[in-house]
Design a protein around this motif. Structure first.
Motif, mmCIF file in Angstrom:
data_model
loop_
_atom_site.group_PDB
_atom_site.id
_atom_site.type_symbol
_atom_site.label_atom_id
_atom_site.label_comp_id
_atom_site.label_asym_id
_atom_site.label_seq_id
_atom_site.Cartn_x
_atom_site.Cartn_y
_atom_site.Cartn_z
ATOM 1 N N PRO A 8 0.845 17.689 -12.727
ATOM 2 C CA PRO A 8 0.139 18.552 -12.062
ATOM 3 C C PRO A 8 0.646 18.906 -10.711
ATOM 4 O O PRO A 8 0.828 17.600 -10.001
ATOM 5 C CB PRO A 8 -1.321 18.117 -11.928
ATOM 6 N N SER A 9 0.921 20.058 -10.168
ATOM 7 C CA SER A 9 1.222 20.339 -8.875
ATOM 8 C C SER A 9 0.493 19.603 -7.786
ATOM 9 O O SER A 9 0.793 18.989 -6.729
ATOM 10 C CB SER A 9 1.718 21.677 -8.210
ATOM 11 N N GLY A 10 -0.745 19.591 -7.769
ATOM 12 C CA GLY A 10 -1.615 19.235 -7.045
ATOM 13 C C GLY A 10 -1.628 17.746 -6.775
ATOM 14 O O GLY A 10 -1.695 17.064 -5.740
ATOM 15 N N LEU A 11 -1.339 16.900 -7.901
ATOM 16 C CA LEU A 11 -1.113 15.654 -7.698
ATOM 17 C C LEU A 11 0.137 15.274 -7.009
ATOM 18 O O LEU A 11 0.021 14.195 -6.131
ATOM 19 C CB LEU A 11 -0.922 15.050 -9.310
ATOM 20 N N LEU A 12 1.231 15.889 -7.287
ATOM 21 C CA LEU A 12 2.363 15.700 -6.470
ATOM 22 C C LEU A 12 2.165 15.937 -5.058
ATOM 23 O O LEU A 12 2.701 14.926 -4.093
ATOM 24 C CB LEU A 12 3.549 16.786 -7.067
ATOM 25 N N HIS A 13 1.421 17.022 -4.714
ATOM 26 C CA HIS A 13 1.195 17.095 -3.361
ATOM 27 C C HIS A 13 0.401 16.161 -2.649
ATOM 28 O O HIS A 13 0.592 15.698 -1.598
ATOM 29 C CB HIS A 13 0.582 18.609 -3.054
ATOM 30 N N GLY A 14 -0.541 15.417 -3.383
ATOM 31 C CA GLY A 14 -1.404 14.660 -2.731
ATOM 32 C C GLY A 14 -0.487 13.239 -2.595
ATOM 33 O O GLY A 14 -0.660 12.534 -1.559
ATOM 34 N N LEU A 15 0.484 13.103 -3.520
ATOM 35 C CA LEU A 15 1.486 11.852 -3.428
ATOM 36 C C LEU A 15 2.255 12.243 -1.887
ATOM 37 O O LEU A 15 2.519 11.349 -1.224
ATOM 38 C CB LEU A 15 2.294 11.601 -4.394
ATOM 39 N N LYS A 16 2.648 13.490 -1.599
ATOM 40 C CA LYS A 16 3.437 13.706 -0.380
ATOM 41 C C LYS A 16 2.661 13.407 0.859
ATOM 42 O O LYS A 16 3.191 12.978 1.851
ATOM 43 C CB LYS A 16 3.946 15.322 -0.489
ATOM 44 N N SER A 68 -6.462 20.911 -5.334
ATOM 45 C CA SER A 68 -5.679 22.052 -5.967
ATOM 46 C C SER A 68 -6.434 22.899 -6.599
ATOM 47 O O SER A 68 -6.297 24.055 -7.006
ATOM 48 C CB SER A 68 -4.516 21.607 -6.766
ATOM 49 N N THR A 69 -7.442 22.022 -7.529
ATOM 50 C CA THR A 69 -8.266 23.044 -8.485
ATOM 51 C C THR A 69 -9.421 23.741 -7.713
ATOM 52 O O THR A 69 -10.259 24.599 -8.438
ATOM 53 C CB THR A 69 -9.053 22.177 -9.599
ATOM 54 N N VAL A 70 -9.663 23.352 -6.716
ATOM 55 C CA VAL A 70 -10.860 23.844 -5.652
ATOM 56 C C VAL A 70 -10.407 24.887 -4.707
ATOM 57 O O VAL A 70 -10.939 26.049 -4.604
ATOM 58 C CB VAL A 70 -11.733 23.096 -5.074
ATOM 59 N N PHE A 71 -9.351 24.822 -3.881
ATOM 60 C CA PHE A 71 -8.653 25.780 -2.917
ATOM 61 C C PHE A 71 -7.648 26.422 -3.606
ATOM 62 O O PHE A 71 -6.726 25.872 -4.270
ATOM 63 C CB PHE A 71 -8.292 24.728 -1.793
#
Length: 406
Positions: free
Chosen positions: A119-127, A403-406
């Motif tokens: 999931p793109s949001g997961l990747l962004h959280g890791l960044k 990522s699912t909220v905003f």
């Protein structure tokens, strides 16, 4: 065997297995790229385990910045070498490298095809968590290594220079200039002992290792002409990539593209899928070689091809570290070298500060909630003393939820 010179504390040698387990955990949780890896290493080996002092760690980082290849992996090889000899070096490399290499080979063999599996949001959280990890490293190193006005000034100018010339030559130039300034400004006293890794390698072994490095570099093209096989061609291409890359893992990706895509060994879509995936897994970016080896349209491919390419691209790092460390350890006992390293250490802090801004901050902090998550991760690491792996996993999960909220 290993001890921290300049200290009264003698550290018992570790087994290669214990070194492997420590680096395996880092290999499973060290997201964020090479700069973040140095932050994880500092927290684990300087702050938590006290394998070496802050100064020794930064000296090792500075040396690896000079050498071609993946700096974070080379730091790991040096640490493993000091703790458990040659077996420890291999164990450190294997523990840090095999998790991401295994994932990349499995994806190459058809379990998935790229970044869409994450999931793109997961990747962004890791960044985002990488921002906190690097900020923690910069903060801690600055407190220990930039203790007066001259050192703070060197760090500040080094950071500015690295941002103005964001390439490998600019980085090396900063370190060289800082060494010269250190020679002019700092005069270590005779009661200031050298602090270095305890490396039980003779100069003779170091010279042999450097000889093997240069012999392979010059001899592989000749061997290819005499015995033109696909396996030898793969070894040649990936060994040269590992030998000539300065500036970190990202720099090797275009070199590998040139070596594999134009001649049809790997098609462009496969290369791009792997390029996306390697950004999403922990561990060194050089494990992309395993993905390419497993994806080859010719024999060998699969696990055999992955092993050939992975070993070939990391072999220069092993040979250079074994070849250079015996001379480096002895040079560190020179008072003039200590003065130069005082300037270099401050410059390394500046280089990490520049990297904290670009690429770490600029690629991760895009919205106000990103800054909030980075701040929470930083406080968790610095003040709540939360385990880094827990902060990494939690940030990835929160990034996905945001990522699912905003």
């Amino acid at each position: 065997m290993p001890s921290l010179e300049g200290s009264n504390k003698v550290v018992k040698p570790d087994s290669a297995w214990s070194v492997f387990l420590v680096f395996l955990r880092l290999g499973l949780t060290s997201f964020g790229g090479p700069i973040a890896h140095l932050g994880y290493f500092r927290e684990e080996f300087v702050a938590r385990r006290q394998w070496l002092s802050e100064r020794s760690y930064v000296d090792l980082v500075a040396l690896c910045q000079f050498l071609p290849g993946p700096a974070s992996s080379q730091v790991g090889i040096g640490l493993g070498l000091s703790r458990a000899g040659f077996c420890g070096a291999i164990a450190a490399w294997a523990g840090f490298t095999l998790p991401s290499a295994t994932v990349l080979v499995l994806f190459a063999k058809g379990m998935s095809t790229g970044e869409s599996a994450f999931p793109s949001g997961l990747l962004h959280g890791l960044k985002i968590v990488a921002v906190a990890v690097v900020a923690q490293a910069v903060w801690g190193m600055a407190r220990n290594l930039c203790t007066d006005v001259p050192r703070v000034t060197i760090a500040a100018f080094s950071a500015c220079a690295a941002l103005l010339w964001p390439n490998a030559m600019g980085q090396i130039g900063v370190i060289v200039c800082a060494a010269v300034v250190g020679l002019m400004l700092f005069e270590p006293t005779t009661d200031q002992p050298a602090e270095s890794l305890s490396i039980s390698i003779s100069r003779k072994v170091g010279m042999i290792s450097l000889g093997v490095f240069f012999s392979l570099l010059a001899g592989l093209p000749l061997l290819m002409e005499a015995w033109p096989t696909q396996t030898l061609s793969m070894v040649h291409d990936f060994y040269r990539a590992g030998s000539f890359v300065f500036g970190g893992g990202h720099v090797v990706l275009p070199l590998l593209q040139t070596a594999t895509v134009p001649n049809g060994l790997v098609d462009k879509d496969t290369f791009l899928a792997g390029y996306g995936l390697v950004q999403a897994v922990p561990g060194p970016l050089f494990t992309f070689a395993a993905f390419l080896g497993a994806s080859m349209n010719v024999h060998p491919s699969g696990w055999v091809g992955a092993s050939v390419c992975l070993i070939a691209i990391f072999a220069p790092s092993f040979l250079l570290m074994v070849g250079v460390l015996p001379f480096w350890a002895r040079l560190q006992h020179s008072f003039r070298t200590q003065a130069a390293l005082t300037g270099v250490n401050a410059a390394v802090v500046g280089l990490l500060l520049a990297a904290l801004y670009d690429p770490v901050w600029t690629s991760a902090i895009l919205k106000p909630q990103d800054f909030g998550l980075a701040l929470i991760a930083f406080v968790s690491l610095m003040f709540w003393k939360a385990p880094p792996w827990l902060v990494v996993m939690g940030s990835g999960l929160i990034g996905w939820l945001l990522s699912t909220v905003f």
